[in-house]
Structure formats: C-alpha cells, structure tokens
Design a protein around this motif. Structure first.
Motif, PDB file in Angstrom:
ATOM      1  N   UNK A  10      20.895  35.907  30.997  1.00  0.00           N
ATOM      2  CA  UNK A  10      20.038  36.797  31.775  1.00  0.00           C
ATOM      3  C   UNK A  10      18.700  36.862  31.051  1.00  0.00           C
ATOM      4  N   UNK A  11      17.656  36.473  31.750  1.00  0.00           N
ATOM      5  CA  UNK A  11      16.300  36.531  31.223  1.00  0.00           C
ATOM      6  C   UNK A  11      15.628  37.743  31.854  1.00  0.00           C
ATOM      7  N   UNK A  12      15.364  38.741  31.045  1.00  0.00           N
ATOM      8  CA  UNK A  12      14.766  39.977  31.537  1.00  0.00           C
ATOM      9  C   UNK A  12      13.273  39.939  31.270  1.00  0.00           C
ATOM     10  N   UNK A  13      12.493  40.200  32.303  1.00  0.00           N
ATOM     11  CA  UNK A  13      11.042  40.245  32.158  1.00  0.00           C
ATOM     12  C   UNK A  13      10.580  41.622  31.725  1.00  0.00           C
ATOM     13  N   UNK A  14       9.404  41.685  31.156  1.00  0.00           N
ATOM     14  CA  UNK A  14       8.748  42.943  30.766  1.00  0.00           C
ATOM     15  C   UNK A  14       9.467  43.677  29.642  1.00  0.00           C
ATOM     16  N   UNK A  47      16.454  38.346  26.206  1.00  0.00           N
ATOM     17  CA  UNK A  47      17.363  37.229  26.454  1.00  0.00           C
ATOM     18  C   UNK A  47      18.775  37.724  26.169  1.00  0.00           C
ATOM     19  N   UNK A  48      19.606  37.749  27.209  1.00  0.00           N
ATOM     20  CA  UNK A  48      20.945  38.307  27.075  1.00  0.00           C
ATOM     21  C   UNK A  48      21.962  37.287  27.562  1.00  0.00           C
ATOM     22  N   UNK A  49      22.943  37.004  26.725  1.00  0.00           N
ATOM     23  CA  UNK A  49      24.058  36.154  27.115  1.00  0.00           C
ATOM     24  C   UNK A  49      25.224  37.090  27.411  1.00  0.00           C
ATOM     25  N   UNK A  50      25.888  36.859  28.553  1.00  0.00           N
ATOM     26  CA  UNK A  50      26.972  37.751  28.965  1.00  0.00           C
ATOM     27  C   UNK A  50      27.996  37.000  29.789  1.00  0.00           C
ATOM     28  N   UNK A  51      29.118  37.651  29.985  1.00  0.00           N
ATOM     29  CA  UNK A  51      30.197  37.097  30.806  1.00  0.00           C
ATOM     30  C   UNK A  51      30.425  38.024  31.987  1.00  0.00           C
ATOM     31  N   UNK A  52      30.576  37.426  33.178  1.00  0.00           N
ATOM     32  CA  UNK A  52      30.804  38.218  34.380  1.00  0.00           C
ATOM     33  C   UNK A  52      31.431  37.325  35.441  1.00  0.00           C
ATOM     34  N   UNK A  53      32.119  37.935  36.392  1.00  0.00           N
ATOM     35  CA  UNK A  53      32.759  37.174  37.471  1.00  0.00           C
ATOM     36  C   UNK A  53      31.948  37.201  38.771  1.00  0.00           C
ATOM     37  N   UNK A  76      12.350  42.512  35.852  1.00  0.00           N
ATOM     38  CA  UNK A  76      12.970  41.521  36.729  1.00  0.00           C
ATOM     39  C   UNK A  76      14.007  40.772  35.897  1.00  0.00           C
ATOM     40  N   UNK A  77      15.099  40.396  36.531  1.00  0.00           N
ATOM     41  CA  UNK A  77      16.176  39.677  35.847  1.00  0.00           C
ATOM     42  C   UNK A  77      16.396  38.341  36.549  1.00  0.00           C
ATOM     43  N   UNK A  78      16.414  37.280  35.758  1.00  0.00           N
ATOM     44  CA  UNK A  78      16.741  35.951  36.263  1.00  0.00           C
ATOM     45  C   UNK A  78      18.015  35.523  35.550  1.00  0.00           C
ATOM     46  N   UNK A  79      19.069  35.266  36.294  1.00  0.00           N
ATOM     47  CA  UNK A  79      20.357  34.907  35.713  1.00  0.00           C
ATOM     48  C   UNK A  79      20.610  33.424  35.973  1.00  0.00           C
ATOM     49  N   UNK A  80      20.948  32.719  34.892  1.00  0.00           N
ATOM     50  CA  UNK A  80      21.169  31.277  34.990  1.00  0.00           C
ATOM     51  C   UNK A  80      22.419  30.882  34.208  1.00  0.00           C
ATOM     52  N   UNK A  81      23.043  29.801  34.666  1.00  0.00           N
ATOM     53  CA  UNK A  81      24.186  29.220  33.963  1.00  0.00           C
ATOM     54  C   UNK A  81      23.683  28.358  32.812  1.00  0.00           C
ATOM     55  N   UNK A 165       2.280  32.389  44.067  1.00  0.00           N
ATOM     56  CA  UNK A 165       3.527  31.757  44.495  1.00  0.00           C
ATOM     57  C   UNK A 165       4.406  32.675  45.337  1.00  0.00           C
ATOM     58  N   UNK A 166       4.127  33.977  45.319  1.00  0.00           N
ATOM     59  CA  UNK A 166       4.914  34.917  46.108  1.00  0.00           C
ATOM     60  C   UNK A 166       6.303  35.170  45.551  1.00  0.00           C
ATOM     61  N   UNK A 167       6.468  34.996  44.253  1.00  0.00           N
ATOM     62  CA  UNK A 167       7.757  35.302  43.632  1.00  0.00           C
ATOM     63  C   UNK A 167       7.545  35.757  42.196  1.00  0.00           C
ATOM     64  N   UNK A 168       8.505  36.512  41.703  1.00  0.00           N
ATOM     65  CA  UNK A 168       8.456  37.002  40.330  1.00  0.00           C
ATOM     66  C   UNK A 168       9.017  35.940  39.399  1.00  0.00           C
ATOM     67  N   UNK A 169       8.584  36.029  38.143  1.00  0.00           N
ATOM     68  CA  UNK A 169       9.098  35.079  37.165  1.00  0.00           C
ATOM     69  C   UNK A 169       9.015  35.631  35.761  1.00  0.00           C
ATOM     70  N   UNK A 170       9.758  35.001  34.872  1.00  0.00           N
ATOM     71  CA  UNK A 170       9.687  35.323  33.454  1.00  0.00           C
ATOM     72  C   UNK A 170       9.760  34.011  32.680  1.00  0.00           C
ATOM     73  N   UNK A 171       8.864  33.864  31.729  1.00  0.00           N
ATOM     74  CA  UNK A 171       8.688  32.594  31.032  1.00  0.00           C
ATOM     75  C   UNK A 171       9.331  32.588  29.656  1.00  0.00           C
ATOM     76  N   UNK A 172       9.786  31.399  29.261  1.00  0.00           N
ATOM     77  CA  UNK A 172      10.251  31.155  27.901  1.00  0.00           C
ATOM     78  C   UNK A 172       9.729  29.785  27.481  1.00  0.00           C
ATOM     79  N   UNK A 173       9.282  29.690  26.225  1.00  0.00           N
ATOM     80  CA  UNK A 173       8.827  28.384  25.757  1.00  0.00           C
ATOM     81  C   UNK A 173      10.023  27.533  25.333  1.00  0.00           C
TER      82      UNK A 173
END
Length: 185
Positions: A10-14, A47-53, A76-81, A165-173
């Motif tokens: 989970x990538x949390x913005x702000x 930056x949060x690593x978690x487990x969920x169903x 804003x939260x962006x969740x990725x595998x 772009x009309x969408x929210x985002x959060x960046x990581x290098x």
C-alpha cells in the motif's frame, strides 16, 4: 470458504509531507486495529506491506478511511501486488538504460488510482517538450517519469500531474521501489 490472503504493498500519499506527520509505529498500530494482518512499514513515507483477502479497491478505501479517521487528514492509497511493484521497476523505460537518463533517485514510478486517457498523457508530453528535460511514459496505472535534474526543479508537481491526467497518484523513485520490493519477497 475463506478467500485467499494476499500480500500487498500500500503506497499512501501525503504521508510525512507538510504537516501530515505520522510515526510509522502509529500507522502500523492503526492499520492493525483496522484488521489488517502482517503489517510492516518501509521507510517513513507511507509504504506499507500487509496481508488481506479483499480486492485492492476495497483495501484502498479502507486505508484512506483509517488514515483520515485516525490521523485527521486525507491520504490517497494505491494498493499493488508484488508483480505490479516489480513491473513498475522493470517496465519503467527510463530505469537503468544509460547516463543520458536520470539516476535511480531521479527516475520515478507514479502509481495512479486509475488509468488515465492516453490522449491526456500524449497532450502532457507534447506540451512539456519545450518546458523541461523530463521524460514521461505511461504504463498500467503508473506514469513513468525521469526528472533528470531533480524533482525540486521540475514543473511536473504531483498536483499539476493530477490536474492534467484527471487522477491521483503517489510517486516513488527506483531506489525506494527496489528497497520495498526486497521486503515483499
């Protein structure tokens, strides 16, 4: 039958920008109290690593609600595998291809809450050609950006990109993403 538990990033913005200060131990505790399992944080930037169903959109909504309810500000939260995080590194066309491009500190993957219209991205690229040396490309719910000379000297701020772009985002290098990925595997 119970759904399969999956590992997510989970990538949390702000988080820890401006006045939005959170200790990662407090964030971890809040997420565990909200029912997330195997919660760990990487660095102090949300930056949060978690487990969920549950599926990613459901998790994103729960994370945003938890941050706002517990800490009093919107994130804003962006969740990725793991595969999606790896793709944000491997498919970034500006990563690791030579000295004419920025370093891993300058090359970013901006995780987006939805896929922007290609026409919007093309218009942004065309408009920016005469304004700066940055390079942009679109992936799957991710904008690849080579800041070349640094984020601080660029006109391509997150708010500017969100409007265009009309969408929210959060960046990581790339340095951050490689570090995060190493903790996911």
């Amino acid at each position: 039958m119970a759904k399969e538990q999956r590992r997510y990033l989970a990538l949390l913005g702000s988080i820890n920008i401006g006045g939005n200060r959170i200790k990662m131990v407090d964030l971890k505790a809040a997420l565990e109290a909200a029912g997330f399992k195997d919660v760990s944080t990487v660095a102090a930037s949300g930056n949060v690593i978690l487990t969920d169903s549950r599926d990613a959109p459901t998790i994103e909504a729960e994370l945003e609600s938890t941050v706002q309810g517990t800490f009093g500000f919107k994130s804003c939260a962006m969740v990725r595998t793991e595969a999606e995080v790896r793709a944000a590194i491997d498919e970034n066309p500006f990563h690791g291809i030579g000295p004419e491009h920025g370093s891993d500190k300058m090359v970013h993957s901006i995780f987006l809450n939805h896929q922007p219209e290609q026409a919007s991205v093309d218009a942004l690229i065309e408009e920016h050609k005469s304004k700066g040396s940055e390079r942009l490309a679109l992936g799957d719910r991710v904008l690849f950006l080579d800041y070349v000379h640094g984020v601080g000297v660029s006109d391509l701020s997150s708010k500017f990109l969100e409007r265009r772009l009309g969408c929210k985002g959060t960046a990581r290098n790339m340095n951050s993403l490689k570090n995060i990925l190493s903790k996911m595997v």
